[in-house]
Design a protein around this motif. Sequence first.
Motif, PDB file in Angstrom:
ATOM      1  N   TYR A 119      21.661   6.175 -12.772  1.00  0.00           N
ATOM      2  CA  TYR A 119      22.694   6.451 -13.095  1.00  0.00           C
ATOM      3  C   TYR A 119      22.824   5.545 -14.237  1.00  0.00           C
ATOM      4  CZ  TYR A 119      25.472   9.548  -9.940  1.00  0.00           C
ATOM      5  OH  TYR A 119      25.475  10.649  -9.644  1.00  0.00           O
ATOM      6  N   ARG A 129      23.290  10.639 -15.665  1.00  0.00           N
ATOM      7  CA  ARG A 129      23.041  11.063 -14.283  1.00  0.00           C
ATOM      8  C   ARG A 129      21.338  11.467 -14.810  1.00  0.00           C
ATOM      9  NH1 ARG A 129      23.910  15.560 -10.587  1.00  0.00           N
ATOM     10  NH2 ARG A 129      23.586  15.010  -8.642  1.00  0.00           N
ATOM     11  N   TYR A 187      27.406  11.847 -17.174  1.00  0.00           N
ATOM     12  CA  TYR A 187      27.912  11.933 -15.718  1.00  0.00           C
ATOM     13  C   TYR A 187      29.562  11.178 -16.430  1.00  0.00           C
ATOM     14  CZ  TYR A 187      29.776  10.244 -10.627  1.00  0.00           C
ATOM     15  OH  TYR A 187      30.757  10.120  -9.943  1.00  0.00           O
TER      16      TYR A 187
END
Length: 398
Positions: free
Chosen positions: A251, A269, A305
Amino acid sequence: MTRPRTVLLSALVASTASAALAAAALVPADAHPRHEPDDLTTITALSGPRGVDSVGRGLTLVTEDDGTFSLVVERRDGTAVVRELGGLPAAAGFAQAISAARGKVYFLTGGGGAAEGLPPGAATLYVWSGGTLEPLADIGGHQEGDGDPYDLEGVPTDTNPFGLHALKDGTVLVVDAGGNDLLRVWPDGTVKTVAVFKPRVVAVPDDLPEPPAGPLRRMDRGAPEPEPEAPTTPAESVPTSVTVGADGYWYVGELRGFPATPGTSQVWRIKPGSLGAVCDPAAYDRRHYRAAKHPVKHRSSCTRYADGLTSIMDLAADRRGAIYAVSLSKAGWLQAESGTPGAEVGGLFRITPHRHHSHVRELVPGELTLPGGVDVAKDGDIYLTGPVFGPGALMKLD
């Protein structure tokens, strides 16, 4: 962000600190996660801290603005001891990230300019092991031969290594805020590009302040200054942080370049083992969704994400699947550097997956001033550093 620094090999290591660091891997984690933390306490005072890495129960690595990195040892009586392990000279008022794995400690020197113009020792990944500090990889040299293809300022070799995460296999992930990419470094010093982050078109804030010449401004302008009447402008990603989630994915969090529009920092992500991935915000904007029936995001090795955050400085992950993002300023870094009243208030956000989107919740709102670093211990305690400029502290949220 920082003026270039030169390396200083240091062998000044306290034997008790070395033993504590080695013993950290033997401390078992709690079998059951604790309740969501809500009590913020100060562990010890530090100077301009940013880097933070919890290496065991009550043992935390930190970096400070004088270039030193230390081990903070919490005692049962509630006090703490700071044991200096080593460091680099003249940190230029800002401390970089730190990460430990397999008995080694890694940290960075910044750049803040074209790679070919930096002096030796700048834009470098260092490793500390057994009391010895050595350069491991020339990040600037890699960027000199692998410039940013989406650069907006005409300096594609701009480099400023800013965040890192040491992996269990001996490699290290490094985000370069100047180069707008995620790199992976092998133990022999080999550097490869994992992902590049494309600029994003953002709205120009109505209250856009005059750009100061502060440390974050020097890190990466991120875009040419827009014309006064321009409602939008492209702004570079400026990735500042990387962590590994409980799912094993990588991440990356963004600061967002000039004009530092609030709410435009994203968390990406990335599939582990990726090379040459492209993280493209246009694939997720509303206009794209209306124009494309089948967005490519589902098949990409880099997916968005979370969105809607501001000036992310650091990320961390817990064992239950949550990602924690530290915002330097909820008003944006440009407002903070310009001295806008209230812009010094930062934030800590807990990001959790929820069906087909992410849920973002702020923890301890209003209690953080220009925070810079975050990490989650195995027992669920959250460690934070800040303010990143001037007198600061290591704090714990439990």
